[in-house]
Design an enzyme around this catalytic site. Structure first.
Site, PDB file in Angstrom:
ATOM      1  N   LYS A   1      81.795  26.458  28.423  1.00  0.00           N
ATOM      2  CA  LYS A   1      83.104  27.119  28.392  1.00  0.00           C
ATOM      3  C   LYS A   1      83.087  28.297  27.399  1.00  0.00           C
ATOM      4  O   LYS A   1      83.526  29.400  27.723  1.00  0.00           O
ATOM      5  CB  LYS A   1      84.200  26.100  28.010  1.00  0.00           C
ATOM      6  CG  LYS A   1      84.318  24.948  29.010  1.00  0.00           C
ATOM      7  CD  LYS A   1      85.488  24.025  28.727  1.00  0.00           C
ATOM      8  CE  LYS A   1      85.303  23.112  27.548  1.00  0.00           C
ATOM      9  NZ  LYS A   1      84.214  22.123  27.700  1.00  0.00           N
ATOM     10  N   THR A   2      82.552  28.044  26.207  1.00  0.00           N
ATOM     11  CA  THR A   2      82.499  29.114  25.194  1.00  0.00           C
ATOM     12  C   THR A   2      81.544  30.221  25.641  1.00  0.00           C
ATOM     13  O   THR A   2      81.846  31.413  25.491  1.00  0.00           O
ATOM     14  CB  THR A   2      82.029  28.534  23.842  1.00  0.00           C
ATOM     15  OG1 THR A   2      82.885  27.430  23.527  1.00  0.00           O
ATOM     16  CG2 THR A   2      82.092  29.557  22.729  1.00  0.00           C
TER      17      THR A   2
ATOM     18  N   ASP B   1      89.880  27.786  22.016  1.00  0.00           N
ATOM     19  CA  ASP B   1      89.191  26.535  22.321  1.00  0.00           C
ATOM     20  C   ASP B   1      90.176  25.379  22.076  1.00  0.00           C
ATOM     21  O   ASP B   1      91.109  25.532  21.286  1.00  0.00           O
ATOM     22  CB  ASP B   1      87.971  26.412  21.399  1.00  0.00           C
ATOM     23  CG  ASP B   1      86.924  25.459  21.959  1.00  0.00           C
ATOM     24  OD1 ASP B   1      87.095  24.995  23.100  1.00  0.00           O
ATOM     25  OD2 ASP B   1      85.945  25.183  21.250  1.00  0.00           O
TER      26      ASP B   1
ATOM     27  N   THR C   1      88.958  20.134  27.066  1.00  0.00           N
ATOM     28  CA  THR C   1      88.281  18.952  27.605  1.00  0.00           C
ATOM     29  C   THR C   1      89.296  18.033  28.277  1.00  0.00           C
ATOM     30  O   THR C   1      88.924  17.027  28.861  1.00  0.00           O
ATOM     31  CB  THR C   1      87.596  18.178  26.467  1.00  0.00           C
ATOM     32  OG1 THR C   1      88.555  18.012  25.414  1.00  0.00           O
ATOM     33  CG2 THR C   1      86.384  18.920  25.933  1.00  0.00           C
TER      34      THR C   1
ATOM     35  N   ARG D   1      73.900  22.182  26.398  1.00  0.00           N
ATOM     36  CA  ARG D   1      73.846  22.146  24.920  1.00  0.00           C
ATOM     37  C   ARG D   1      72.875  21.054  24.468  1.00  0.00           C
ATOM     38  O   ARG D   1      72.113  21.215  23.522  1.00  0.00           O
ATOM     39  CB  ARG D   1      75.238  21.896  24.338  1.00  0.00           C
ATOM     40  CG  ARG D   1      75.259  22.004  22.818  1.00  0.00           C
ATOM     41  CD  ARG D   1      76.602  21.578  22.263  1.00  0.00           C
ATOM     42  NE  ARG D   1      77.654  22.519  22.613  1.00  0.00           N
ATOM     43  CZ  ARG D   1      78.955  22.234  22.567  1.00  0.00           C
ATOM     44  NH1 ARG D   1      79.362  21.031  22.227  1.00  0.00           N
ATOM     45  NH2 ARG D   1      79.847  23.150  22.907  1.00  0.00           N
TER      46      ARG D   1
END
Ligand code: ADE
Length: 346
Positions: free
Chosen positions: A77-78, A122, A171, A230
């Site tokens: 997302k980031t 975020d 989330t 990640r």
């Protein structure tokens, strides 16, 4: 971009809560992030729809519509917010729901945005109602409304903002209010990555980090990374360390097994916390159903961590089920932890 997207302006400049981050201060993990949309692996539908929207916005000379990304942590997302800023040629300002305590915090950020800037929030589901209400006119009309005095003396003043794009990430999409949700033009879910996509990400990262890894090792790493870039990039570095200290620097299957065992990662990619979560349901609550708060209390973990970080992947691979009366461990969970399914019956 290869399919004709025009890039306007200089590379995106990042501002994190008001501080500018020059490129050479990027951490190694950040440097593994794809910078351009064409370098992004996986999430095909999300990427395709973003490409069209970006291309059309650039063609019209307008900012991109507001975008919401939802899905488990670590899925990009980031990274996509950074890519949007770069592709649109705007600056990126980064903040988060919990960092915006008062309406004033958000107003300070909004009034400093320039035309075409990207504001990334975020954990947007964790904004307070008061902060959220300042965001509505900002998203819809590029304005903030200041209210002076109270009751019958109340007067409001509208302050115009530069046109910007809000990129929200969460989330927990279910916790967003309908008015906030409805103000996003693009609304996309990020799902876990396939092993094939993760292998491609490993190869890309290995080449950036100058790591030598064969196909079998890349595949076993991919299968043990919870469908999450990640995690795959983090584990790749742990395996690299292992290969440099215990081997000749070249990554092979045995080194992957040994390094992941040291990290507590098992054959399905589960971590110690994942296994403790499953064992709690089985050992303390007879396999469930059991409420999340009870599991969290037994584990002495935050319920939010379990819901956001642990459960999505266990649900995805069918080790846990969510029913109206609580969480249940599946037969596959018993087998994976080495319990006989007979034990489940009693
Ligand atoms: N590194 C982390 N996520 C990635 C992705 N989706 N594509 C390419 N490289 C990545």
């Amino acid at each position: 971009m290869s399919d004709g997207l025009l890039i306007r302006g200089a590379p995106a400049q990042e501002i994190v809560n008001g501080t500018c981050l020059p490129d050479d201060h990027e951490s190694e993990l950040q440097s593994l992030r794809p910078q351009r949309i064409d370098d992004y692996i996986g999430q095909r539908e999300v990427v395709d729809s973003l490409k069209i929207a970006i291309q059309a916005a650039v063609f019209r000379g307008e900012p991109l519509e507001h975008v919401l990304f939802h899905g488990p942590p670590g899925l990009g997302k980031t990274t996509l917010a950074h890519i949007i800023a770069r592709e649109m040629g705007g600056r990126l300002t980064v903040t988060s729901g919990p960092a915006l305590e008062k309406g004033g915090d958000l107003i300070g950020i909004l009034t400093h945005l320039e035309e075409g800037d990207i504001l990334f929030i975020d954990e947007i589901h964790r904004m307070t109602k008061a902060v959220e209400e300042f965001l509505y006119p900002a998203m819809e009309d590029f304005a903030v409304d200041f209210v002076f005095d109270k009751g019958i003396h109340a007067r409001s003043h509208r302050y115009r903002l530069n046109r910007f794009t809000l990129v929200g990430a969460t989330t927990r999409v279910g916790l967003l209010s309908a008015p906030l949700r409805d103000r996003f033009g693009l609304f996309r879910n990020l799902d876990f990555y396939s092993a094939e996509n993760l292998v491609d990400i490993i190869k890309r990262s290995a080449s950036i980090l100058d790591i030598s890894i064969n196909n079998d090792s890349a595949s076993s790493l991919a299968h043990r990374s919870r469908g999450t870039p990640r995690i795959v990039n983090r584990l790749l570095k742990r395996v690299r360390d292992f290969a440099q200290v215990r081997g000749d620097g070249h990554i092979n299957q045995e080194l992957v097994q040994a390094a992941l065992a040291l990290e507590g990662v098992d054959e399905k990619g589960l971590t110690g916390l994942d296994r403790r979560y499953l064992k709690t349901i089985i050992d303390y609550y007879h396999g469930g159903p059991v409420g999340i708060e009870a599991i969290a209390a037994t584990l002495q973990e935050e319920a939010d961590t379990l819901v956001d970080v642990v459960e999505p992947f266990l649900l995805k691979i069918g080790l846990v089920m969510r029913t109206s009366s609580g969480r249940k461990a599946s037969e596959a969970a018993y087998r994976h932890l080495g319990y006989s399914v007979q034990e489940k019956l009693f």
